[in-house]
Design an enzyme around this catalytic site. Sequence first.
Site, short mmCIF file in Angstrom:
data_model
loop_
_atom_site.label_atom_id
_atom_site.label_comp_id
_atom_site.label_asym_id
_atom_site.label_seq_id
_atom_site.Cartn_x
_atom_site.Cartn_y
_atom_site.Cartn_z
N LYS A 50 1.67 20.68 20.37
CA LYS A 50 1.99 19.25 20.42
C LYS A 50 1.90 18.62 19.03
O LYS A 50 2.64 17.67 18.72
CB LYS A 50 1.06 18.53 21.39
CG LYS A 50 1.11 19.04 22.81
CD LYS A 50 2.52 19.21 23.33
CE LYS A 50 2.60 20.08 24.55
NZ LYS A 50 2.47 21.52 24.30
N GLY A 180 13.59 33.71 26.57
CA GLY A 180 12.96 32.98 27.65
C GLY A 180 13.19 31.48 27.53
O GLY A 180 12.81 30.87 26.53
N ALA A 181 13.82 30.89 28.56
CA ALA A 181 14.15 29.46 28.54
C ALA A 181 13.18 28.68 29.42
O ALA A 181 13.57 27.75 30.12
CB ALA A 181 15.58 29.23 29.00
N VAL A 237 17.19 41.14 27.23
CA VAL A 237 16.95 41.85 25.97
C VAL A 237 16.31 43.18 26.32
O VAL A 237 15.25 43.23 26.95
CB VAL A 237 16.05 41.03 25.04
CG1 VAL A 237 15.72 41.83 23.78
CG2 VAL A 237 16.73 39.71 24.67
N ALA A 270 8.98 34.61 24.72
CA ALA A 270 8.35 33.56 25.53
C ALA A 270 8.80 33.70 26.99
O ALA A 270 9.39 32.79 27.57
CB ALA A 270 8.73 32.18 24.98
N GLY A 272 6.76 34.16 29.51
CA GLY A 272 5.72 33.75 30.45
C GLY A 272 4.35 34.24 30.05
O GLY A 272 4.17 34.85 28.99
N ALA A 320 -3.18 23.56 32.19
CA ALA A 320 -4.54 23.23 31.77
C ALA A 320 -5.17 22.19 32.69
O ALA A 320 -6.35 22.30 33.06
CB ALA A 320 -4.54 22.71 30.33
N HIS A 444 8.45 -6.15 31.96
CA HIS A 444 9.78 -6.08 31.34
C HIS A 444 9.68 -6.53 29.88
O HIS A 444 9.01 -7.52 29.58
CB HIS A 444 10.74 -7.00 32.09
CG HIS A 444 12.08 -7.12 31.42
ND1 HIS A 444 13.04 -6.14 31.53
CD2 HIS A 444 12.62 -8.10 30.64
CE1 HIS A 444 14.11 -6.51 30.84
NE2 HIS A 444 13.88 -7.70 30.29
#
Length: 465
Positions: A50, A180-181, A237, A270, A272, A320, A444
């Site tokens: 992050k 991996g998507a 792959v 990636a 999993g 997490a 708003h």
Amino acid sequence: MAYDLIVIGTGPGGYVCAIRAAQLGLKTAVVEKRKTHGGTCLNVGCIPSKALLHASEAFEHAGHGMAALGVEVAAPKLNLPNMMKHKQETVDANVSGVGFLLKKNKVDAFFGTGKIAAPGKVEVSAEDGSVQVLETKNIVIATGSEVTPLPNVAIDEKQIVSSTGALELDKVPGKMIVIGAGVIGLELGSVWRRLGAKVEVIEFLDRILPGMDNEVAKQSQRLLEKQGLAFQLGKKVTGAKADKSGVTLTVEPAAGGAAESVQADVVLVAIGRRPYTEGLGLEGVGVAMERGRVTIGHHFETNVPGIYAIGDVVRGPMLAHKAEDEGIAVAEILAGKAGHVNYDVIPGVVYTSPEIAVVGKSEEDLKAAGIEYTVGKFPFTANGRARAMRATDGFAKVLACKATDKVLGVAIVGLGAGEMIHEAAVLMEFGGSSEDLARTCHAHPTMSEAVKEAAMAVEKRQIHM
């Protein structure tokens, strides 16, 4: 020294479990094989990723998003070492914070590899070779997960990297291939794309974000492609060779067919994660396992009295916050209280730009279960705050039971989706309806108004579209 509880692993599930148990008066200890607390999440997962996601978004915004707002600046220059310094400072602050909290709550910490020698006995092997045996009434396994390897693709954390290595690259690769998507691949792929890499994602399935709402996945793919990510779907792959010139992958159609070679400077694997239970001694004490995960009952108990398990090593999503809630629940159960986790209301967030957030059921889930439902949707293109911030990508979507109007699922694609999803989670925790959400006054102008309008759209009474 005898304990009421020993927790093996101090990731989010483990340290939260230990702190809550100590708060409830249980004499508690933790065992951690890393040199720092926090597990994968704080050390090499959620938190550092992050930090890089935010930093790379700032870099991209400075280079491409400010002129339209009337702010003219020179082209930004990437200082990757400083960006990595920011990431490490973020990690250090978080892991030291966990250490402080454990100490504050009088939780004893032991560093070393934990093994269950017998029910009520945990053997800790320290890095210097010393071994000590701790006695306890109860044990909680909270050892988390590890990267799932891909056959014939050897990870060296230099050219062929896992998520750990992708957080430590010392230069921006010319071309990165992500295998991996899923969540991790899309997040880290988007980081390096923003910093200048050409990124291509190869996915075995014919779609990205497996398991997520189909409409959400399709729109998210279009937005990511618009940003520059390329996708090869329905491909596998089957081999990788790294040398001084880069990495050569062998790629085949998932359904079978001729193989082709694809070149990259760096490859991110990636596909999993899998439960980490190596060296715990579970087989020796007879703890039941199923498909690599520890089998537990409704109160997180294994088949061996006094041994419990939570988090990524047990059933459910590897998240997490799910582990944290389970840690609190099992601590409360051990203290004689009523611990509980509602698995129908666990949000999931993909921290791409825009963010993708979901909670509850998808349309595909409801169709598979034979549940009749109604849908309300609202695009951010019709939201005033989104227009003001030039953040009109995405939409909010509410799924409600056709018979009762109870909200069964919510999905949001858009700026700040990971924060907005929680009003839906609270609503669903109390069994709320789409009308409850539609009649709740929203300030708003805010992005959250799109969620209200999506709820109104369930009964076709949205105002601004």
